[in-house]
Design a protein around this motif. Structure first.
Motif, PDB file in Angstrom:
ATOM      1  N   GLU A  97       0.828  -1.208   0.000  1.00  0.00           N
ATOM      2  CA  GLU A  97       0.000   0.000   0.000  1.00  0.00           C
ATOM      3  C   GLU A  97       0.863   1.260   0.000  1.00  0.00           C
ATOM      4  O   GLU A  97       0.574   2.229  -0.731  1.00  0.00           O
ATOM      5  N   LEU A  98       1.926   1.256   0.808  1.00  0.00           N
ATOM      6  CA  LEU A  98       2.822   2.417   0.842  1.00  0.00           C
ATOM      7  C   LEU A  98       3.532   2.588  -0.499  1.00  0.00           C
ATOM      8  O   LEU A  98       3.717   3.720  -0.981  1.00  0.00           O
ATOM      9  N   PHE A  99       3.926   1.471  -1.092  1.00  0.00           N
ATOM     10  CA  PHE A  99       4.620   1.539  -2.373  1.00  0.00           C
ATOM     11  C   PHE A  99       3.690   2.067  -3.457  1.00  0.00           C
ATOM     12  O   PHE A  99       4.103   2.864  -4.317  1.00  0.00           O
ATOM     13  N   THR A 135       4.587   5.568  -5.517  1.00  0.00           N
ATOM     14  CA  THR A 135       4.723   5.519  -6.973  1.00  0.00           C
ATOM     15  C   THR A 135       3.613   6.310  -7.660  1.00  0.00           C
ATOM     16  O   THR A 135       3.811   6.867  -8.752  1.00  0.00           O
ATOM     17  N   SER A 136       2.441   6.400  -7.033  1.00  0.00           N
ATOM     18  CA  SER A 136       1.372   7.243  -7.585  1.00  0.00           C
ATOM     19  C   SER A 136       1.787   8.708  -7.572  1.00  0.00           C
ATOM     20  O   SER A 136       1.623   9.425  -8.575  1.00  0.00           O
ATOM     21  N   MET A 154       9.465   6.233 -13.206  1.00  0.00           N
ATOM     22  CA  MET A 154       8.119   5.708 -13.298  1.00  0.00           C
ATOM     23  C   MET A 154       7.785   5.492 -14.774  1.00  0.00           C
ATOM     24  O   MET A 154       7.806   6.431 -15.568  1.00  0.00           O
ATOM     25  N   ALA A 155       7.556   4.254 -15.132  1.00  0.00           N
ATOM     26  CA  ALA A 155       7.239   3.943 -16.527  1.00  0.00           C
ATOM     27  C   ALA A 155       5.924   4.594 -16.937  1.00  0.00           C
ATOM     28  O   ALA A 155       5.106   4.983 -16.095  1.00  0.00           O
ATOM     29  N   SER A 156       5.732   4.692 -18.230  1.00  0.00           N
ATOM     30  CA  SER A 156       4.548   5.384 -18.743  1.00  0.00           C
ATOM     31  C   SER A 156       3.248   4.693 -18.331  1.00  0.00           C
ATOM     32  O   SER A 156       2.207   5.342 -18.196  1.00  0.00           O
ATOM     33  N   GLU A 157       3.310   3.376 -18.090  1.00  0.00           N
ATOM     34  CA  GLU A 157       2.081   2.667 -17.707  1.00  0.00           C
ATOM     35  C   GLU A 157       1.718   2.888 -16.236  1.00  0.00           C
ATOM     36  O   GLU A 157       0.633   2.498 -15.803  1.00  0.00           O
ATOM     37  N   VAL A 158       2.659   3.487 -15.446  1.00  0.00           N
ATOM     38  CA  VAL A 158       2.334   3.818 -14.050  1.00  0.00           C
ATOM     39  C   VAL A 158       1.556   5.131 -14.066  1.00  0.00           C
ATOM     40  O   VAL A 158       2.082   6.191 -14.416  1.00  0.00           O
ATOM     41  N   GLY A 183      -0.504   4.352  -9.324  1.00  0.00           N
ATOM     42  CA  GLY A 183       0.765   3.788  -8.875  1.00  0.00           C
ATOM     43  C   GLY A 183       0.900   2.311  -9.187  1.00  0.00           C
ATOM     44  O   GLY A 183       0.128   1.734  -9.959  1.00  0.00           O
ATOM     45  N   ILE A 184       1.919   1.691  -8.572  1.00  0.00           N
ATOM     46  CA  ILE A 184       2.185   0.251  -8.748  1.00  0.00           C
ATOM     47  C   ILE A 184       1.546  -0.492  -7.590  1.00  0.00           C
ATOM     48  O   ILE A 184       1.930  -0.308  -6.429  1.00  0.00           O
ATOM     49  N   ARG A 185       0.589  -1.340  -7.898  1.00  0.00           N
ATOM     50  CA  ARG A 185      -0.210  -1.961  -6.846  1.00  0.00           C
ATOM     51  C   ARG A 185       0.036  -3.460  -6.678  1.00  0.00           C
ATOM     52  O   ARG A 185      -0.683  -4.123  -5.953  1.00  0.00           O
TER      53      ARG A 185
END
Length: 490
Positions: A211-213, A217-218, A246-250, A255-257
């Protein structure tokens, strides 16, 4: 006499002996301890901040530290490491002995590494020569000499040796924000083969860490969308190891979930990268040390002295065995040969069991060799007790066959009482002692149990079967001459 039980017991034991002999003949050999094959010997001392007194729970902290070190060492495949706490309350230290290991530099880095991992957002990037580059730590200084950056503060950190400016050849510096995530949220870490850049370390985070990650990343994806760096600094021990974009898909706000992250490692070639990735994953997977350690002593022990000690110990044991064997054969004749055969069975089984234990990480030390030599005497004593009981029964007028049967009951009872005391002492010594003394206790206890097995399944059946032949007689037993019934006169 029903010979079947004796034949079955003897056949079962001899089958085990043949199996062990075949196992040893295939080339299997015991693992040897530090004192017999050399290795790494180190003493680690805890380091406290200046002016900080030794905490009351220092012993608990060191015990936890030992478990972390043991987990790291076990993951390296070191056989029978000896890791223990020593010293007093005011001057505690940890001893580490790793038999058979030679790469001192690598082991010292892995054992003593604190592995404080944080994930921080990148605010600014400073290349050598840029304004602001002179701020922050001196990247040429040792890591432990740099000022540490608390998790709740932002500050400037140096990049790793791989993050250098090609033109200046100096490390890049990063202005990073407060830690958004710490390494204690890592569930697993393992090396993976990446793309053309080589190896990396993949991290799996726990639920809260995921959740923190996702949150950090968001935010970084939102910064990327407005032209800011949008990079996440992966900081290991005050050094920025990697700064993935951060890749374009993020997407901003998402963010990365999936609760995963990756650290790219450097290295001149793929072999170095693979080794670095494995070592880093090992440190991260087994956790950070609860306290900072410094190696007050770290040395490589030569196996030369251990080999000499082993040869001397084995030579002494063989000479003693030869003298005992000669006396047994001279005094007990055929029974003496049985006693020597029981010692041969004992030797094969002990060596085979020690070798099998080596598959589980056990290593034979010089103290263990001493325990085996002591156990040889115990096994010989068991045979002597049995033989003397047989002779006593014969002197009381029993036939050889009856004497053999009745003597075993009393001899086994005596032997069981003595071996029970020895086994209890070995068990207590094993759990209370540390270091090589535990090897002595283990060998002594194992040999004591084997002694009872051999007496029951080998010595007794062989002597019982011999009693039905002419090999055993009053003369071969050195019994007293049989008295004739002449009305009370000899």
């Amino acid at each position: 006499m029903n010979k079947r039980p004796f034949v079955m017991a003897l056949a079962g034991l001899l089958a085990a002996v043949v199996g062990m002999a075949g196992y040893l003949a295939s080339g299997a050999r015991p693992n040897l301890g530090l004192d017999l094959q050399g290795g790494i010997s180190a003493i680690y001392t805890p380091v406290l901040p200046p002016g900080v007194a030794v905490p009351d729970d220092i012993e608990d902290i060191l015990d936890e530290t030992i478990e972390v070190i043991r987990a790291r060492v076990d993951s390296l495949g070191v056989a029978e490491p000896d890791i223990s706490r020593a010293g007093g309350t005011n001057d505690p230290y940890i001893t580490v002995q790793l038999p058979g290991e030679t790469d001192a530099d690598r082991l010292q880095e892995i054992i003593g590494r604190t592995a404080q991992l944080t994930f921080r957002p990148v605010r600014e990037i400073y290349l050598p020569g840029m304004e602001g580059y002179d701020q922050g730590p001196d990247c040429a200084a040792a890591i432990d000499e740099r000022e540490s950056l608390d998790n709740d503060r932002e500050g400037i950190l140096c990049g790793s040796s791989d993050a250098t400016d090609p033109a200046a050849g100096a490390p890049i510096k990063y202005l990073v924000g407060p830690a958004a995530l710490t390494g204690d949220r890592i569930d697993d870490a393992f090396p993976v083969v990446g793309d053309a850049r080589g190896y990396s370390v993949s991290l799996q985070l726990d639920r809260q860490g995921g959740e923190l990650f996702a949150a950090v990343t968001s935010d970084l994806a939102c910064e990327r969308d407005v032209g800011l760096p949008g990079q996440l600094a992966i900081v290991l021990d005050e050094v920025v190891e990697s700064t993935p974009n951060m890749a374009s898909e993020v997407r901003c706000g998402v963010g990365i979930r999936d609760g995963s992250a990756s650290i790219t490692v450097g290295g001149a070639d793929l072999n170095e990268q693979e080794q670095e990735a494995r070592d880093l994953a090992l440190v991260l997977r087994t956790g950070a040390l609860p306290i900072t350690l410094t190696a007050s002593s770290f040395e490589q022990v030569s196996a030369t002295l251990g080999a000499e000690s082993l040869r001397s110990g084995l030579l002494a044991g063989l000479i003693g065995l030869a003298l005992v064997g000669a006396w047994l054969v001279w005094f007990y004749r055929w029974l003496g040969l049985v006693a020597m055969a029981s010692l041969g069975v004992f030797a094969v089984l002990v060596l085979g069991i020690i070798t099998l234990f080596g598959e589980l990480g056990f290593a034979l030390t010089l103290a263990g060799v001493v325990g085996i030599i002591v156990a040889i005497g115990i096994t010989a004593d068991s045979s002597i007790i049995y033989f003397e009981r047989i002779r006593d029964e014969v002197n009381l007028g029993k036939t050889v066959r009856t004497a053999v049967k009745k003597a075993f009951t009393s001899a086994f009872r005596t032997n069981l009482a003595g071996n029970t005391v020895t086994l209890a002492a070995a068990v207590i010594l094993y759990f209370l002692a540390v270091g090589p003394v535990r090897g002595f206790a283990l060998m002594l206890g194992m040999a004591t149990v084997l002694d009872l097995v051999i007496m029951t399944a080998f010595t007794r059946p062989v002597v019982a079967l011999m009693s039905t032949t002419r090999l055993l007689s009053r003369t071969s037993l050195r019994a007293a001459p049989k008295m004739l019934d002449t009305g009370g006169k000899a």
